[in-house]
Design a protein around this motif. Structure first.
Motif, PDB file in Angstrom:
ATOM      1  N   GLU A 291       0.850  -1.195   0.000  1.00 54.67           N
ATOM      2  CA  GLU A 291       0.000   0.000   0.000  1.00 54.67           C
ATOM      3  C   GLU A 291       0.886   1.245   0.000  1.00 54.67           C
ATOM      4  O   GLU A 291       1.482   1.586   1.018  1.00 54.67           O
ATOM      5  N   TRP A 292       0.939   1.930  -1.141  1.00 55.46           N
ATOM      6  CA  TRP A 292       1.778   3.123  -1.215  1.00 55.46           C
ATOM      7  C   TRP A 292       1.162   4.293  -0.459  1.00 55.46           C
ATOM      8  O   TRP A 292       1.868   5.097   0.155  1.00 55.46           O
ATOM      9  N   THR A 293      -0.158   4.421  -0.501  1.00 50.48           N
ATOM     10  CA  THR A 293      -0.824   5.541   0.174  1.00 50.48           C
ATOM     11  C   THR A 293      -1.970   5.011   1.039  1.00 50.48           C
ATOM     12  O   THR A 293      -3.150   5.191   0.710  1.00 50.48           O
ATOM     13  N   ARG A 332      13.260   9.336  -2.809  1.00 48.97           N
ATOM     14  CA  ARG A 332      13.475   7.920  -3.086  1.00 48.97           C
ATOM     15  C   ARG A 332      12.194   7.102  -2.891  1.00 48.97           C
ATOM     16  O   ARG A 332      12.122   5.952  -3.327  1.00 48.97           O
ATOM     17  N   VAL A 333      11.206   7.671  -2.221  1.00 48.92           N
ATOM     18  CA  VAL A 333       9.935   6.972  -1.961  1.00 48.92           C
ATOM     19  C   VAL A 333       8.765   7.863  -2.367  1.00 48.92           C
ATOM     20  O   VAL A 333       7.779   7.986  -1.639  1.00 48.92           O
ATOM     21  N   GLY A 338       2.066   9.737  -3.178  1.00 52.27           N
ATOM     22  CA  GLY A 338       1.189   9.856  -4.334  1.00 52.27           C
ATOM     23  C   GLY A 338       1.838  10.499  -5.531  1.00 52.27           C
ATOM     24  O   GLY A 338       1.136  11.010  -6.417  1.00 52.27           O
ATOM     25  N   LEU A 339       3.175  10.484  -5.600  1.00 53.30           N
ATOM     26  CA  LEU A 339       3.904  11.101  -6.706  1.00 53.30           C
ATOM     27  C   LEU A 339       4.557  10.032  -7.578  1.00 53.30           C
ATOM     28  O   LEU A 339       4.764   8.891  -7.151  1.00 53.30           O
ATOM     29  N   ILE A 340       4.892  10.401  -8.807  1.00 54.15           N
ATOM     30  CA  ILE A 340       5.579   9.496  -9.722  1.00 54.15           C
ATOM     31  C   ILE A 340       7.017   9.310  -9.259  1.00 54.15           C
ATOM     32  O   ILE A 340       7.719  10.293  -8.963  1.00 54.15           O
ATOM     33  N   ARG A 391       1.923  14.176  -9.830  1.00 54.98           N
ATOM     34  CA  ARG A 391       0.995  13.276  -9.163  1.00 54.98           C
ATOM     35  C   ARG A 391       0.890  11.960  -9.916  1.00 54.98           C
ATOM     36  O   ARG A 391       0.969  11.901 -11.135  1.00 54.98           O
ATOM     37  N   GLY A 392       0.697  10.882  -9.137  1.00 57.94           N
ATOM     38  CA  GLY A 392       0.535   9.558  -9.724  1.00 57.94           C
ATOM     39  C   GLY A 392       1.465   8.556  -9.078  1.00 57.94           C
ATOM     40  O   GLY A 392       2.673   8.609  -9.300  1.00 57.94           O
ATOM     41  N   ALA A 393       0.930   7.653  -8.260  1.00 53.84           N
ATOM     42  CA  ALA A 393       1.763   6.698  -7.514  1.00 53.84           C
ATOM     43  C   ALA A 393       2.210   5.561  -8.427  1.00 53.84           C
ATOM     44  O   ALA A 393       1.767   4.417  -8.320  1.00 53.84           O
ATOM     45  N   THR A 394       3.108   5.892  -9.355  1.00 53.56           N
ATOM     46  CA  THR A 394       3.640   4.905 -10.281  1.00 53.56           C
ATOM     47  C   THR A 394       5.105   5.223 -10.546  1.00 53.56           C
ATOM     48  O   THR A 394       5.650   6.171  -9.963  1.00 53.56           O
TER      49      THR A 394
END
Length: 443
Positions: A291-293, A332-333, A338-340, A391-394
């Motif tokens: 779970e990233w966020t 680094r994370v 919620g960022l690329i 923005r974008g958790a990828t």
């Protein structure tokens, strides 16, 4: 036909320079060499915390998983425990042998309202059991302001000694924190959260030493972080049951997210709490299992104390706790915010010589506000040291290829026969592909 060995040394050593022989315990394990002693874990889930320690990389202050880097951040320490992260660092002059026992007795009398015996004190430290035994609310008078403040200091000092900054060698608590608690109206303005995170980073880094025989620090914070990030290994929690005759109450987080884990635990559908199960899980970790966020769904219902420092959650710079200095590297994370995730700038990392100087520093009779003046200046300018990103958790194109060439994906000995597991060895497979590419590149 040539044989290809799955190595625990990265193809490109520019990042994990401590992964050399005898510098990291994972190297010793993967080469089937005996450790001096299996580290003891005094708090929390020992199997989970020891495996997290094996995945920790002191060069970057992050965990290296098959899916990329992850770590405990300022956001986590504030959301989970509600600790303040804004304000001046926990730093000053460390006093030990320069004061006699009467100095410490008088300090305890003034701030705590107790006068300890000689056997309860040693080099500016009080036995934790002695302190805990004074925390009682019998014959309590809430109108006695001085008595209330003294009891509050006892509780805070007990939390400092047992959870935030537990000592690695003994079960006592330093009295050097008492001057910070003199005026309770301003004590909360100090950055206790960043100091706690610094302490966790330092203890995880020390835990990677092959000769290290103990793991300490705020490990309960690490355990809660792992449960939030890895739902498949988190226990099921049954909230406290209401009293008989009352309707069932809707669960509320209360003062911080950690209250979520205060109910009864059930591990029926989670891996066994032992190293083999966790090692299989981490080696098989896939992007959908992390779970990233995890806080997005309920961050708005948490109290203000869990959100007041959100402007510096993506801070890039040093964390300070007395003699300890560790770096918080949000770039680094980025996916945790919620960022690329782009390829991070290695120029932000601590140079090997500087790293060795900081890690060897011990508490001494000096004023650390002067010793760490440059780092404190960076912390004071934290508002200008915030990581920016899209923005974008990828992941950005090219990141995983860059990462795989510079990391070690296996926790344990590659090729070693493992007991049957529900988790495929995806991390080992990834590491094998990296080694094959390296072999072909040499040819």
């Amino acid at each position: 036909m040539a044989s290809i060995n799955v190595s625990c040394v990265p193809r490109n050593p520019e990042l994990l320079w401590l992964q050399a022989a005898d510098e990291h315990r994972s190297y010793i394990i993967s080469h089937d060499r005996a450790l001096t002693k299996e580290p003891r874990c005094r708090r929390g889930d020992g199997g989970l915390n020891r495996l997290m320690q094996d995945a920790w990389r002191p060069e970057t202050n992050t965990f290296h998983f098959p899916i990329g880097e992850a770590t405990v951040t300022l956001q986590d320490v504030q959301v989970i425990w509600g600790l303040p992260i804004q304000g001046p660092p926990v730093c000053g002059k460390w006093v030990t042998k320069t004061r006699n026992v009467e100095y410490w007795k008088n300090l305890c009398q003034e701030y705590l309202g107790i006068y300890p015996e000689d056997d309860d004190l040693r080099k500016g430290r009080m036995k934790f059991n002695r302190l805990a035994g004074t925390i009682t609310f019998e014959h309590w008078d809430p109108n006695d302001d001085e008595r209330c403040q003294q009891m509050a200091r006892r509780v805070i000092l007990a939390l400092i000694g047992s959870q935030l900054f537990p000592d690695s060698n003994s079960y006592d608590v330093s009295l050097n924190y008492l001057p910070f608690l003199g005026d309770l109206s301003i004590a909360g303005r100090r950055s206790w959260g960043s100091a706690t995170l610094c302490c966790l980073y330092r203890n995880l880094s020390k835990g990677t030493w092959p000769t290290r025989q103990g793991i300490d620090g705020p490990l309960l914070l690490l355990q809660y972080w792992a449960w939030e990030r890895f739902p498949r290994i988190a226990p099921r929690v049954t909230p406290f049951k209401p009293d008989d005759g009352e309707e069932e109450e809707v669960y509320e987080y209360g003062s911080c997210l950690a209250n979520k884990w205060c109910g009864d635990h059930s591990n029926r559908d989670t891996p066994g709490h032992c190293k083999i199960s966790f090692r299989s899980f981490f080696n098989a970790l896939t992007p959908d299992q992390f779970e990233w966020t995890p806080y997005n769904n309920f961050i708005n219902i948490l109290p203000a104390s869990c959100k007041t420092g959100r402007s510096i959650w993506r801070y890039m710079g040093p964390l300070i706790c007395w003699e300890e200095v560790e770096f918080h590297l949000a770039d680094r994370v980025a996916r945790q915010f919620g960022l690329i995730q782009a390829i991070p700038d290695n120029d932000a990392l601590v140079a090997p010589a500087q790293h060795k100087t900081l890690i060897k520093m011990r508490k001494a009779r000096v004023d650390y506000c002067e010793v760490h003046a440059d780092y404190i200046d960076q912390w004071n300018n934290r508002a200008q040291r915030i990581h920016q990103g899209d923005r974008g958790a990828t992941c950005a194109p090219g990141y995983m290829q860059w990462y795989l060439e510079r990391t070690v994906l296996t926790v344990g000995k590659p090729g070693q026969q493992q007991p049957p597991s529900q988790y495929p060895q995806w991390g080992v497979t990834q590491q094998f592909y990296v080694c094959v590419n390296n072999y072909l590149y040499i040819l």
